[in-house]
Design a protein around this motif. Structure first.
Motif, PDB file in Angstrom:
ATOM      1  N   PRO A  68       0.823  -1.210   0.000  1.00 21.90           N
ATOM      2  CA  PRO A  68       0.000   0.000   0.000  1.00 21.90           C
ATOM      3  C   PRO A  68       0.861   1.266   0.000  1.00 21.90           C
ATOM      4  O   PRO A  68       1.964   1.280   0.528  1.00 21.90           O
ATOM      5  N   ILE A  69       0.320   2.329  -0.585  1.00 15.56           N
ATOM      6  CA  ILE A  69       1.072   3.575  -0.678  1.00 15.56           C
ATOM      7  C   ILE A  69       0.623   4.622   0.330  1.00 15.56           C
ATOM      8  O   ILE A  69       1.282   5.636   0.495  1.00 15.56           O
ATOM      9  N   SER A  70      -0.492   4.382   1.010  1.00 12.70           N
ATOM     10  CA  SER A  70      -1.055   5.405   1.898  1.00 12.70           C
ATOM     11  C   SER A  70      -0.043   5.936   2.904  1.00 12.70           C
ATOM     12  O   SER A  70       0.053   7.144   3.128  1.00 12.70           O
ATOM     13  N   ALA A  71       0.720   5.058   3.512  1.00 15.77           N
ATOM     14  CA  ALA A  71       1.698   5.482   4.513  1.00 15.77           C
ATOM     15  C   ALA A  71       2.862   6.240   3.881  1.00 15.77           C
ATOM     16  O   ALA A  71       3.508   7.059   4.543  1.00 15.77           O
ATOM     17  N   LEU A  72       3.122   5.997   2.609  1.00 16.95           N
ATOM     18  CA  LEU A  72       4.254   6.634   1.927  1.00 16.95           C
ATOM     19  C   LEU A  72       3.922   8.017   1.372  1.00 16.95           C
ATOM     20  O   LEU A  72       4.827   8.785   1.056  1.00 16.95           O
ATOM     21  N   LEU A  73       2.645   8.343   1.255  1.00 17.98           N
ATOM     22  CA  LEU A  73       2.254   9.599   0.632  1.00 17.98           C
ATOM     23  C   LEU A  73       2.729  10.821   1.401  1.00 17.98           C
ATOM     24  O   LEU A  73       3.031  11.849   0.806  1.00 17.98           O
ATOM     25  N   ALA A  74       2.801  10.723   2.731  1.00 14.25           N
ATOM     26  CA  ALA A  74       3.230  11.867   3.538  1.00 14.25           C
ATOM     27  C   ALA A  74       4.661  12.283   3.211  1.00 14.25           C
ATOM     28  O   ALA A  74       4.999  13.465   3.270  1.00 14.25           O
ATOM     29  N   ASN A  75       5.495  11.337   2.834  1.00 17.86           N
ATOM     30  CA  ASN A  75       6.894  11.638   2.518  1.00 17.86           C
ATOM     31  C   ASN A  75       7.193  11.566   1.019  1.00 17.86           C
ATOM     32  O   ASN A  75       8.352  11.647   0.624  1.00 17.86           O
ATOM     33  N   ALA A  76       6.173  11.405   0.202  1.00 16.40           N
ATOM     34  CA  ALA A  76       6.378  11.310  -1.243  1.00 16.40           C
ATOM     35  C   ALA A  76       6.766  12.680  -1.800  1.00 16.40           C
ATOM     36  O   ALA A  76       6.574  13.710  -1.164  1.00 16.40           O
ATOM     37  N   SER A  77       7.332  12.667  -2.991  1.00 18.27           N
ATOM     38  CA  SER A  77       7.847  13.885  -3.629  1.00 18.27           C
ATOM     39  C   SER A  77       7.027  14.236  -4.870  1.00 18.27           C
ATOM     40  O   SER A  77       6.942  13.434  -5.804  1.00 18.27           O
ATOM     41  N   ILE A  78       6.464  15.434  -4.868  1.00 14.59           N
ATOM     42  CA  ILE A  78       5.714  15.900  -6.032  1.00 14.59           C
ATOM     43  C   ILE A  78       6.654  16.061  -7.227  1.00 14.59           C
ATOM     44  O   ILE A  78       6.298  15.740  -8.357  1.00 14.59           O
ATOM     45  N   GLU A  79       7.878  16.542  -6.968  1.00 18.19           N
ATOM     46  CA  GLU A  79       8.843  16.746  -8.053  1.00 18.19           C
ATOM     47  C   GLU A  79       9.195  15.413  -8.724  1.00 18.19           C
ATOM     48  O   GLU A  79       9.269  15.319  -9.943  1.00 18.19           O
ATOM     49  N   LYS A  80       9.433  14.387  -7.902  1.00 18.04           N
ATOM     50  CA  LYS A  80       9.735  13.069  -8.475  1.00 18.04           C
ATOM     51  C   LYS A  80       8.514  12.526  -9.216  1.00 18.04           C
ATOM     52  O   LYS A  80       8.640  11.884 -10.257  1.00 18.04           O
ATOM     53  N   GLY A  81       7.335  12.785  -8.667  1.00 17.36           N
ATOM     54  CA  GLY A  81       6.104  12.354  -9.329  1.00 17.36           C
ATOM     55  C   GLY A  81       5.928  13.010 -10.684  1.00 17.36           C
ATOM     56  O   GLY A  81       5.480  12.386 -11.641  1.00 17.36           O
ATOM     57  N   GLU A  82       6.307  14.281 -10.780  1.00 17.49           N
ATOM     58  CA  GLU A  82       6.208  14.990 -12.054  1.00 17.49           C
ATOM     59  C   GLU A  82       7.159  14.383 -13.084  1.00 17.49           C
ATOM     60  O   GLU A  82       6.823  14.248 -14.259  1.00 17.49           O
ATOM     61  N   ASP A 163       7.577   3.337  -4.269  1.00 17.23           N
ATOM     62  CA  ASP A 163       7.904   4.763  -4.126  1.00 17.23           C
ATOM     63  C   ASP A 163       7.530   5.544  -5.383  1.00 17.23           C
ATOM     64  O   ASP A 163       7.040   6.672  -5.288  1.00 17.23           O
ATOM     65  N   ASP A 164       7.755   4.952  -6.548  1.00 20.11           N
ATOM     66  CA  ASP A 164       7.384   5.616  -7.799  1.00 20.11           C
ATOM     67  C   ASP A 164       5.879   5.814  -7.874  1.00 20.11           C
ATOM     68  O   ASP A 164       5.398   6.875  -8.282  1.00 20.11           O
ATOM     69  N   ARG A 165       5.121   4.789  -7.474  1.00 18.63           N
ATOM     70  CA  ARG A 165       3.664   4.913  -7.500  1.00 18.63           C
ATOM     71  C   ARG A 165       3.201   5.977  -6.514  1.00 18.63           C
ATOM     72  O   ARG A 165       2.322   6.786  -6.828  1.00 18.63           O
ATOM     73  N   ALA A 166       3.800   6.011  -5.327  1.00 15.37           N
ATOM     74  CA  ALA A 166       3.416   7.009  -4.328  1.00 15.37           C
ATOM     75  C   ALA A 166       3.727   8.421  -4.835  1.00 15.37           C
ATOM     76  O   ALA A 166       2.900   9.332  -4.705  1.00 15.37           O
ATOM     77  N   ASN A 167       4.890   8.612  -5.424  1.00 13.92           N
ATOM     78  CA  ASN A 167       5.263   9.925  -5.953  1.00 13.92           C
ATOM     79  C   ASN A 167       4.314  10.355  -7.071  1.00 13.92           C
ATOM     80  O   ASN A 167       3.868  11.510  -7.108  1.00 13.92           O
ATOM     81  N   LEU A 168       3.990   9.451  -7.982  1.00 11.94           N
ATOM     82  CA  LEU A 168       3.104   9.783  -9.088  1.00 11.94           C
ATOM     83  C   LEU A 168       1.697  10.092  -8.588  1.00 11.94           C
ATOM     84  O   LEU A 168       1.077  11.072  -9.016  1.00 11.94           O
TER      85      LEU A 168
END
Length: 183
Positions: A68-82, A163-168
């Protein structure tokens, strides 16, 4: 045209044929193509005794085991997601009121009903799947779209790294007037 000129043209053609013949024979001498004739180029793979139902069940189990990604979203990166979104950008847009491309516009995708962009022809499988694009639904779909919704038209191999999914997903969450609160 004199007889000498005709002789020169014929000699040039004969020389060209001789040069091509010599070069092809030199290539055959340098690269021995006959030495691999007895080499096996294929290996027979024994058929699995699993039925197609067993394979489908194991695919469903793999989808249920996606981290699951829910716990990772708080520390995810919008820049990496972009940056990761660039893989999506050839088929999708994310701007408000943006036109759909091969895929639908992704503006305000989080918590939006599936298959609801006006004017976009969704696959029957996605239209019938129902529900909303929650954080976890989006993550499971992005892991391997063709396995998550069998029959979807989305030709994307998927994002295996959590991590890639959470960032995206965090980046896509930001593409809204009022982004949905984090879980």
């Amino acid at each position: 045209m004199s007889g000498l000129e005709v002789n020169k043209i014929i000699a040039a053609i004969v020389m060209a044929i001789l040069i091509i013949f010599i070069i092809s024979n030199i290539g055959d001498i340098l690269i021995n193509t006959d030495s691999d004739k007895n080499l096996k180029t294929a290996v027979k793979i024994e058929e699995s005794k699993e039925s197609s139902n067993d394979i489908a069940k194991s695919d469903d189990n793999n989808l249920n085991e996606i981290e699951p990604i829910s716990a990772l979203l708080a520390n995810a990166s919008i820049e990496k997601g972009e940056k990761i979104y660039k893989k999506c950008g050839s088929c999708h847009t994310y701007k408000k009121d943006g036109a759909s491309k091969m895929g639908p516009n992704l503006w305000n995708i989080i918590n939006r009903s599936k298959a609801n962009v006006d004017g976009f022809a969704y696959s029957k499988a996605l239209s019938e799947f129902g529900g909303k694009w929650t954080y976890e639904e989006m993550s499971k779909f992005l892991y391997k779209p063709k396995d998550y919704i069998k029959g979807t038209k989305m030709n994307f191999s998927g994002l295996k790294k959590v991590d890639d999914r959470a960032n995206l997903v965090l980046f896509l969450r930001e593409q809204a007037d009022n982004p949905v609160s984090l879980p």
